[in-house]
Scaffold this motif. Structure first.
Motif, short mmCIF file in Angstrom:
data_model
loop_
_atom_site.label_atom_id
_atom_site.label_comp_id
_atom_site.label_asym_id
_atom_site.label_seq_id
_atom_site.Cartn_x
_atom_site.Cartn_y
_atom_site.Cartn_z
N GLY A 37 8.28 80.03 53.60
CA GLY A 37 9.09 79.30 54.55
C GLY A 37 10.15 78.44 53.88
O GLY A 37 11.30 78.41 54.30
N THR A 38 9.76 77.75 52.84
CA THR A 38 10.69 76.89 52.12
C THR A 38 11.82 77.70 51.49
O THR A 38 13.00 77.32 51.57
N ASN A 39 11.48 78.82 50.88
CA ASN A 39 12.49 79.66 50.24
C ASN A 39 13.48 80.22 51.26
O ASN A 39 14.70 80.20 51.05
N LEU A 40 12.96 80.75 52.37
CA LEU A 40 13.84 81.33 53.37
C LEU A 40 14.72 80.27 54.02
O LEU A 40 15.90 80.52 54.30
N ASP A 41 14.15 79.12 54.27
CA ASP A 41 14.94 78.03 54.88
C ASP A 41 16.10 77.65 53.96
O ASP A 41 17.24 77.48 54.44
N ARG A 42 15.84 77.53 52.70
CA ARG A 42 16.91 77.21 51.74
C ARG A 42 17.96 78.30 51.72
O ARG A 42 19.17 78.03 51.75
N GLY A 43 17.52 79.55 51.68
CA GLY A 43 18.46 80.66 51.57
C GLY A 43 19.33 80.84 52.80
O GLY A 43 20.56 80.99 52.69
N PHE A 44 18.73 80.81 53.97
CA PHE A 44 19.53 81.03 55.18
C PHE A 44 20.39 79.82 55.53
O PHE A 44 21.47 79.97 56.13
N THR A 45 19.94 78.62 55.17
CA THR A 45 20.81 77.45 55.35
C THR A 45 22.07 77.60 54.52
O THR A 45 23.19 77.33 55.00
N ALA A 46 21.91 78.07 53.29
CA ALA A 46 23.07 78.30 52.43
C ALA A 46 23.93 79.43 52.98
O ALA A 46 25.17 79.36 52.94
N ALA A 47 23.29 80.49 53.49
CA ALA A 47 24.04 81.62 54.02
C ALA A 47 24.84 81.23 55.26
O ALA A 47 26.00 81.64 55.42
N ALA A 48 24.23 80.43 56.13
CA ALA A 48 24.94 79.99 57.34
C ALA A 48 26.16 79.16 56.98
O ALA A 48 27.23 79.31 57.59
N ALA A 49 26.01 78.31 55.98
CA ALA A 49 27.15 77.50 55.54
C ALA A 49 28.24 78.39 54.94
O ALA A 49 29.44 78.18 55.19
#
Length: 208
Positions: A37-49
């Motif tokens: 969960g932590t890894n995906l949250d970090r990755g998709f937050t960066a992707a959305a930005a």
């Protein structure tokens, strides 16, 4: 699928992953590294930005950028697997808009990318158990001439069914496979995040 919908999908995935981050980590703590969960949250937050700052000319550009960002920001296996899938989508959709059949083929290319890297097949208790039926459902609806939103809804339903079906399976790939029979009785976190991604697509398409 057009550029606006592509960008909105990435944003919707980010919201869904953020909302379910602790649940994904809880699932992963039982049979993995407790960081999904932590890894995906970090990755998709960066992707959305990243895609919000993008001025893409094609649908593919949105997904290629998403995939590249995921690979560079997510640790472990999830980054290359999800990142590779989105990059495969991007390569297949190098135009401003895509009809359902073309998007179905792009999803299939994403599945191929995951399977080449992870060497998993349906029944191995991995993200493939949600992704493969989702692709099949979307493709079947597209072949019948169903609209994009209905095809996406069918894919999300199939992904969630596949996700639930991982619980009684014994893992044969990934870190969970090290547990042997102890992996039985736990829902696979990768299949769960995959189902979230397809449900985000269905919800986004329904609002478009």
């Amino acid at each position: 699928m057009d550029i606006d919908l592509a960008r909105a999908w990435v944003q919707a995935i980010t919201v869904a992953v953020g909302r379910h981050k602790d649940y994904l980590t809880q699932l992963d703590s039982a049979i993995g590294d407790a960081d999904h969960g932590t890894n995906l949250d970090r990755g998709f937050t960066a992707a959305a930005a990243a895609v919000s700052d993008l001025s893409p000319e094609t649908v593919g550009a949105v997904f290629t950028n998403t995939g590249t960002t995921l690979i560079s920001t997510i640790g472990g296996a999830s980054g290359p697997l999800y990142g590779g899938a989105f990059r495969a989508l991007g390569k297949a959709l190098d135009f401003p808009a895509a009809e359902p059949l073309a998007f179905a083929e792009a999803l299939a290319a994403g599945l191929d990318s995951i399977q080449k890297l992870g060497t998993a097949v349906p029944g191995d208790k991995t993200m493939i158990d949600a992704y493969a039926p989702a692709v099949a459902a979307f493709k079947e609806q597209a072949r019948q001439g169903t609209g994009f939103a209905a095809a996406a809804a069918a894919a999300a339903d199939a992904a969630e069914e596949g996700m639930r079906a991982t619980t009684p399976l014994q893992a044969r790939k990934g870190r969970a496979s090290y547990l042997g029979a102890r992996s039985v009785g736990h829902q696979d976190p990768g299949a769960t995040s995959t189902a979230l991604i397809f449900r985000a697509l269905a919800d986004t398409a329904a609002r478009a």
